[in-house]
Structure formats: C-alpha cells, structure tokens
Scaffold this motif. Structure first.
Motif, mmCIF file in Angstrom:
data_model
loop_
_atom_site.group_PDB
_atom_site.id
_atom_site.type_symbol
_atom_site.label_atom_id
_atom_site.label_comp_id
_atom_site.label_asym_id
_atom_site.label_seq_id
_atom_site.Cartn_x
_atom_site.Cartn_y
_atom_site.Cartn_z
ATOM 1 N N GLY A 82 0.544 -1.655 0.513
ATOM 2 C CA GLY A 82 -0.197 -0.238 0.084
ATOM 3 C C GLY A 82 1.087 1.474 0.213
ATOM 4 O O GLY A 82 0.249 2.414 0.211
ATOM 5 N N THR A 83 2.341 1.180 -0.633
ATOM 6 C CA THR A 83 3.206 2.495 -0.117
ATOM 7 C C THR A 83 3.901 2.640 -1.841
ATOM 8 O O THR A 83 3.592 1.763 -2.809
ATOM 9 N N PRO A 89 13.465 6.117 1.953
ATOM 10 C CA PRO A 89 13.421 5.315 3.109
ATOM 11 C C PRO A 89 14.613 4.140 3.430
ATOM 12 O O PRO A 89 15.148 4.788 4.344
ATOM 13 N N LEU A 90 15.157 4.626 1.898
ATOM 14 C CA LEU A 90 16.261 3.830 2.643
ATOM 15 C C LEU A 90 17.962 4.394 3.311
ATOM 16 O O LEU A 90 18.186 3.984 4.220
ATOM 17 N N ASN A 146 10.338 0.403 10.826
ATOM 18 C CA ASN A 146 11.021 -0.644 9.405
ATOM 19 C C ASN A 146 10.988 0.271 8.345
ATOM 20 O O ASN A 146 10.187 1.388 8.123
ATOM 21 N N LEU A 147 11.452 -0.714 7.062
ATOM 22 C CA LEU A 147 11.720 0.230 5.601
ATOM 23 C C LEU A 147 10.297 0.518 5.780
ATOM 24 O O LEU A 147 9.383 1.936 4.587
ATOM 25 N N ALA A 151 8.146 4.007 5.062
ATOM 26 C CA ALA A 151 7.506 4.524 3.474
ATOM 27 C C ALA A 151 6.410 4.561 3.845
ATOM 28 O O ALA A 151 6.069 6.106 3.009
ATOM 29 N N LEU A 152 5.147 4.467 4.355
ATOM 30 C CA LEU A 152 4.384 5.014 4.071
ATOM 31 C C LEU A 152 4.002 5.926 4.871
ATOM 32 O O LEU A 152 2.948 6.745 4.775
#
Ligand code: CAO
Length: 262
Positions: A82-83, A89-90, A146-147, A151-152
């Motif tokens: 869902g993203t 994000p990394l 977490n990644l 990201a979300l």
C-alpha cells in the motif's frame, strides 16, 4: 504497526521534478508587494535563526549499485504494502542506524548555548518541495520503524504537503534532517541546518560515472553525492566524517543495514 493507524491506502504519487511550482502571473510593468505567508513564512523564520549557526560542511560520494538492486526488489512489492518505495526510506533508515552510533548528531542545542540534549527519538525531517514552498515535516521514531513503515509515513507526509495540509505535529520535534534535492537535480549542495537541530544532509541525483573496482577495472558506478552540514559549535569534523562513513557503508552494503535492523 504501532504508528500507522492514521495512514490510508496508497494515493497517487508523482516526482518532485515533475511538479514545477506554480509561477506567479508575469508582471505587467507594475511592482507587486505580497505578504510572506504560509510555508515561506516558516522558512524565513527558521533560516534567519539558522544564519547564526557556524556550519561545517562535508561532502562524499556513495556507490549505490547494490542499493539500486534492493530498491528495485522492494519497489515491486511496494503496491502490495500500500505504498511506494523510493530511495528515501533507505537513506533515512541508514541515517537512523548511523545516528544510533553517533547520537551527538541527533541532538539539540539550547538557546543559551549551555546545554546539549541528546534526543532519544530519531524524528527524521524530510525537506519537501511543495506547491506552497519548502516545508520540513518529520517521520517520528525512525529508530523503531522498518522500511515499509518509513515509506508509508513519507508517502502520507508528501501527499499532505502537496495539499498544504500537514498537521502541526508533523512539523514539530524533528531531530535531524535529510534533503533530497536530487529528486529535482544537482550533485552537491550547501544545506542549512534546521535549528535547534545540529546536522543536515543533502542528497544529489543518482548518476552513473566510471569508477575503478578493487582490481583496477573500470565499471559503471551509480553514485549519489551527499553534502552534510553540522553545527561546528558542538560537532567536530572528525565526528561528522565518521558518521558519514558509517551511513555510506550501510548504503554501499545494504545487507549490513538489513542485518542491523530490529
Ligand atoms: N536520484 C535519482 N532518482 C531519484 C532521486 C535521486 N536523488 N530522488 C528521487 N528519485 C526518483 C525516485 O527513485 C522515484 O523513482 P520511481 O518513480 O522509479 O519510484 C522518483 O524519483 C520519485 O521521487 P519522489 O520525489 O516522489 O520521492 P522521494 O521519496 O525520492 O522524495 C521528497 C520525496 C519529498 C524528498 C521529494 O519529492 C522532494 O520534495 N525533494 C526536494 C527537496 C528540496 O526541495 N530540498 C531543498 C531544501 S532547501 O531549499
């Protein structure tokens, strides 16, 4: 997913570089004075304050060939989560892992210049180019996310920024900043610290350059250039360089980054 209750399904996204700011109507022979409001007003206040900070600059380049492979794999899975999964994000997670070892970069200086507070949360700010101008919301507790969770949250902030509907809370309590100016273009920058924080990093555009490998063979290296700025009243150059080396190591060897994630 402790932090994600308020995040809805993925919304349509687009690149910063695809979204030129709306230009002012061309002037027609008459001067025009307009009040400075909104995000630009906040930028004016914080940057005036930032001008009192002695900035130490440090630049390096990071070979991201392995990171590109990892991102390509994650990108394929992103819609299921869902993203979307950009490089940010990394970059953010690598910064959070490195901040764990160099907490002085995730600190704030009080206005009397007598105390430094080491922040337990890694609330990593992301500079955003929006139709309303520069705005710098933060992703709370990157050390615990977490990644996908990063990201979300980045997606949510980006979409809210585009609509100029960021919450006050999204803009408060940031502890460290990354600015991906490379989403628009360029290589190196001279980023300005977002007070009361003490460090910021700017990322250039990922580009391919010829480089030598360990056997002196030329290979195509995908390179992102990073420009750090630190408050030289509390951070010395050696600390900045060691932090940058660690951040770079995580990005050049993402397996190491993954191994260190909780
Ligand atoms: N190099 C190469 N590609 C990049 C890139 C970079 N540095 N940055 C972004 N991209 C690519 C992403 O990989 C992604 O590609 P896909 O479509 O294949 O997934 C695409 O561009 C999406 O980029 P994005 O801009 O939507 O997302 P992001 O997470 O990389 O960046 C944000 C988000 C908010 C940081 C960015 O949109 C932005 O506003 N950057 C400008 C920041 C700025 O103005 N800084 C200056 C501050 S001082 O005035």
């Amino acid at each position: 997913l402790r932090f994600l209750g308020h995040i809805g399904p993925a919304e349509t996204t687009s690149k910063a570089s695809d979204q030129p700011r709306p230009a002012f109507t061309p002037l027609s022979g008459q001067d025009k004075t307009i009040p400075i409001r909104g995000y630009t007003r906040i930028m004016m206040k914080t940057m005036t304050q930032a001008n009192t900070i002695p900035h130490f600059g440090y630049n390096d380049e990071v070979v991201v060939n392995r990171l590109i492979d990892l991102r390509a794999q994650l990108k394929k899975l992103a819609s299921e989560k869902g993203t979307k999964m950009s490089y940010m994000p990394l970059f953010i997670k690598a910064a959070s892992l490195a901040l764990t070892q160099y907490p002085v970069l995730n600190a704030s200086l009080d206005s009397s210049l007598e105390n430094i507070t080491y922040k337990s949360a890694h609330n990593i700010c992301v500079a955003m180019d929006t139709p309303g101008g520069l705005v710098v919301p933060n992703i709370k507790h990157c050390e615990q996310r977490n990644l996908w969770e990063i990201a979300l949250e980045l997606n949510r902030l980006q979409e809210a920024g585009k609509r100029q509907q960021l919450d006050r809370n999204d803009l408060a309590d940031g502890t460290f900043t990354l600015s991906n100016i490379g989403a628009i273009g360029g290589t190196y920058a001279s980023p300005v610290i977002f007070p009361p924080q003490v460090a910021i990093g700017a990322l250039g555009k990922i580009e391919v350059h010829p480089r030598y490998d360990n056997h002196m063979q030329i290979y195509p290296a995908h390179i992102v250039k990073v420009s750090w700025a630190a408050d030289h009243r509390v951070i010395d150059g050696a600390t900045m360089a060691r932090f940058s080396n660690l951040w770079k190591e995580y990005l050049e060897n993402p397996a190491l980054m993954i191994a260190e994630m909780r």
